[in-house]
Design a protein around this motif. Structure first.
Motif, short mmCIF file in Angstrom:
data_model
loop_
_atom_site.label_atom_id
_atom_site.label_comp_id
_atom_site.label_asym_id
_atom_site.label_seq_id
_atom_site.Cartn_x
_atom_site.Cartn_y
_atom_site.Cartn_z
N PHE A 265 0.85 -1.19 0.00
CA PHE A 265 0.00 0.00 0.00
C PHE A 265 0.89 1.24 0.00
CE2 PHE A 265 -2.12 3.42 2.38
CZ PHE A 265 -3.25 3.59 1.60
N PHE B 167 -5.32 9.57 0.73
CA PHE B 167 -5.96 8.76 1.76
C PHE B 167 -7.48 8.92 1.72
CE2 PHE B 167 -2.22 7.09 3.32
CZ PHE B 167 -2.35 6.47 4.56
N VAL C 289 -9.21 5.57 2.08
CA VAL C 289 -9.02 5.03 3.43
C VAL C 289 -9.93 5.75 4.42
CG1 VAL C 289 -7.36 4.66 5.29
CG2 VAL C 289 -6.64 4.38 2.91
N GLU C 290 -9.99 7.07 4.34
CA GLU C 290 -10.81 7.84 5.26
C GLU C 290 -12.30 7.56 5.06
OE1 GLU C 290 -9.28 11.66 4.33
OE2 GLU C 290 -7.58 11.50 5.73
N LYS D 14 -7.81 -1.81 10.33
CA LYS D 14 -6.80 -1.57 9.30
C LYS D 14 -6.79 -0.10 8.90
CE LYS D 14 -5.87 -6.00 7.19
NZ LYS D 14 -5.02 -6.46 6.11
N CYS D 15 -7.94 0.48 8.65
CA CYS D 15 -7.99 1.88 8.21
C CYS D 15 -7.58 2.83 9.33
CB CYS D 15 -9.38 2.23 7.71
SG CYS D 15 -9.81 1.45 6.14
N LEU E 90 -3.82 2.71 9.55
CA LEU E 90 -3.11 3.40 8.47
C LEU E 90 -3.19 4.92 8.63
CD1 LEU E 90 -4.18 1.23 5.41
CD2 LEU E 90 -1.87 1.45 6.35
N ASN F 266 -8.18 -5.51 1.98
CA ASN F 266 -6.93 -4.94 1.46
C ASN F 266 -7.13 -4.31 0.08
OD1 ASN F 266 -5.55 -5.78 3.72
ND2 ASN F 266 -4.63 -7.56 2.76
N ILE G 127 -9.00 -1.04 0.23
CA ILE G 127 -8.16 0.04 0.76
C ILE G 127 -7.18 0.55 -0.29
CG2 ILE G 127 -6.26 0.48 2.39
CD1 ILE G 127 -7.73 -1.35 4.38
#
Length: 365
Positions: A182, A188, A191-192, A314-315, A318, A346, A349
């Motif tokens: 990643f 991001f 991800v956010e 996970k998020c 990160l 994964n 993301i």
């Protein structure tokens, strides 16, 4: 414990320094040289240095450990260090497993070094009453090479030099593992967004994060989740002992990182009503914070699945990681190809596949 099956070869037991102060002394020569060769082997396989480690970073992992016995040899051919071979003997009650590795520079391939080292490793496993031998290897993509599929039906690897070695020594491919990366330097936004969605879905849970050493309030829950890694993660027909984790083992685990000045962030989901920790994710980077980061264990306890807790930890990890380690360029992670729930997370993301590995197994007669 040297072998004489090959002229010019010495398989010398690895001398492990007691601490980093010995690495630049004669007593630490073999260990430091072994690490240099290890890093060169990994570069030959991958073409990058993301898997490299310093001798100081890896040294804590070679200190005496009440959870396992580790035997390691350096391979010296015609006076030159060309690789290493090692085997781990777990000490869980009733264990019948052993885990081994042989890593050699390509210039030493085809000269019998690997087979001589393997003979030594299998004999050591037999000495300790182990009947299930398991090993992992990277299998870089190779055009025009026949592929091998594991019994799981998920993924494949090329029938390459490493595969030939395993099959020649009686091993079967049990599982394919995906190595993904990643990019921490990109946007991001996804991800956010995923973190917000997971937070909404995980009503009744909250995120807690810590850096080792683990705070007392989280030790028991963290230990329980770590013990479930050996039973709940997809493992095909591989065999793993059910591990017992307690406060002492968590402290030893934390020290492996902190003693080497590596930086670790644990992100967990906590059930608000009970205080139970029920999902976790680990991120680690070496002493050089500008190196690639690695995602270690990730797990959602079975009884808490279905609430997007895997995505949540996970998020959240990160997002915090980029704040804490802004110069690390990427995160690497490994997952079984049949672990579709975790791969779905994964891929959503933004992790992309970069390599594949094989998990091999042999049952001794």
């Amino acid at each position: 414990m040297n072998t004489t099956t090959l002229t010019g070869l010495e398989l010398r037991p690895l001398a492990v320094p007691a601490d980093v102060s010995e690495l630049e002394t004669p007593a630490g020569h073999d260990f430091a040289t072994m690490m240099d060769v290890r890093n060169r082997v990994y570069f030959e396989i991958s073409g990058h240095h993301d898997e490299s480690m310093s001798a100081a970073e890896l040294l804590p992992h070679y200190q005496p450990n009440p959870d396992e016995i580790r035997f390691m040899w350096v391979a010296i051919l015609d006076g030159e260090f060309v690789g290493r071979a090692g085997i781990d003997i777990p000490l869980e009650e009733g264990s019948k497993t052993a885990f081994w590795q042989i890593e050699l520079l390509r210039k030493s391939w085809g000269k019998g070094v690997g087979s001589a080292a393997y003979e030594l490793l299998e004999n050591k496993a037999r000495e300790h009453g182990r009947t299930v031998l398991q090993s992992w290897a990277s299998h870089p993509a190779a055009d025009g090479v026949e592929q091998i599929e594991p019994p799981t039906g998920f993924g494949s690897i090329p029938d390459d030099h490493a595969a030939h070695f395993y099959k020649r020594h009686g091993y079967s491919l049990e599982q394919v593992e995906r190595n993904s990366a990643f990019d921490l330097r990109g946007s991001f936004e996804i991800v956010e967004r995923l973190l917000a969605e997971a937070t909404a879905a995980a009503e009744g849970y909250r995120v807690v994060q810590w850096e080792p050493p683990t705070a007392e309030e989280y030790v028991a829950g963290y230990a329980w989740m770590k013990s479930r890694m050996s039973t709940d993660a997809p493992s095909a027909d591989l065999e793993f002992d059910e591990e017992v984790w307690d406060a002492e083992r968590i402290a030893r685990h934390d020290a492996l990182w902190t003693d080497a000045h590596q930086f670790v962030l644990v992100t967990a989901a906590q059930h608000i009503a009970t205080g139970e920790l029920c999902a976790f994710n680990e991120l680690v980077v070496g002493k050089d914070r500008a190196e690639a980061s690695h995602q270690e264990d990730t797990l959602v306890l079975k009884e808490h699945r279905g609430h997007k807790l895997g995505m949540l930890v996970k998020c959240a990890g990160l997002v915090k990681w980029r704040e804490l380690v802004p110069h690390s360029p990427r995160v690497l992670t490994y997952n079984a190809e049949e672990n579709r729930p975790m791969l779905d997370i994964n891929e959503a993301i933004g992790f992309t596949p970069i390599a594949y590995g094989g998990a091999w197994k042999k049952v001794l007669e």
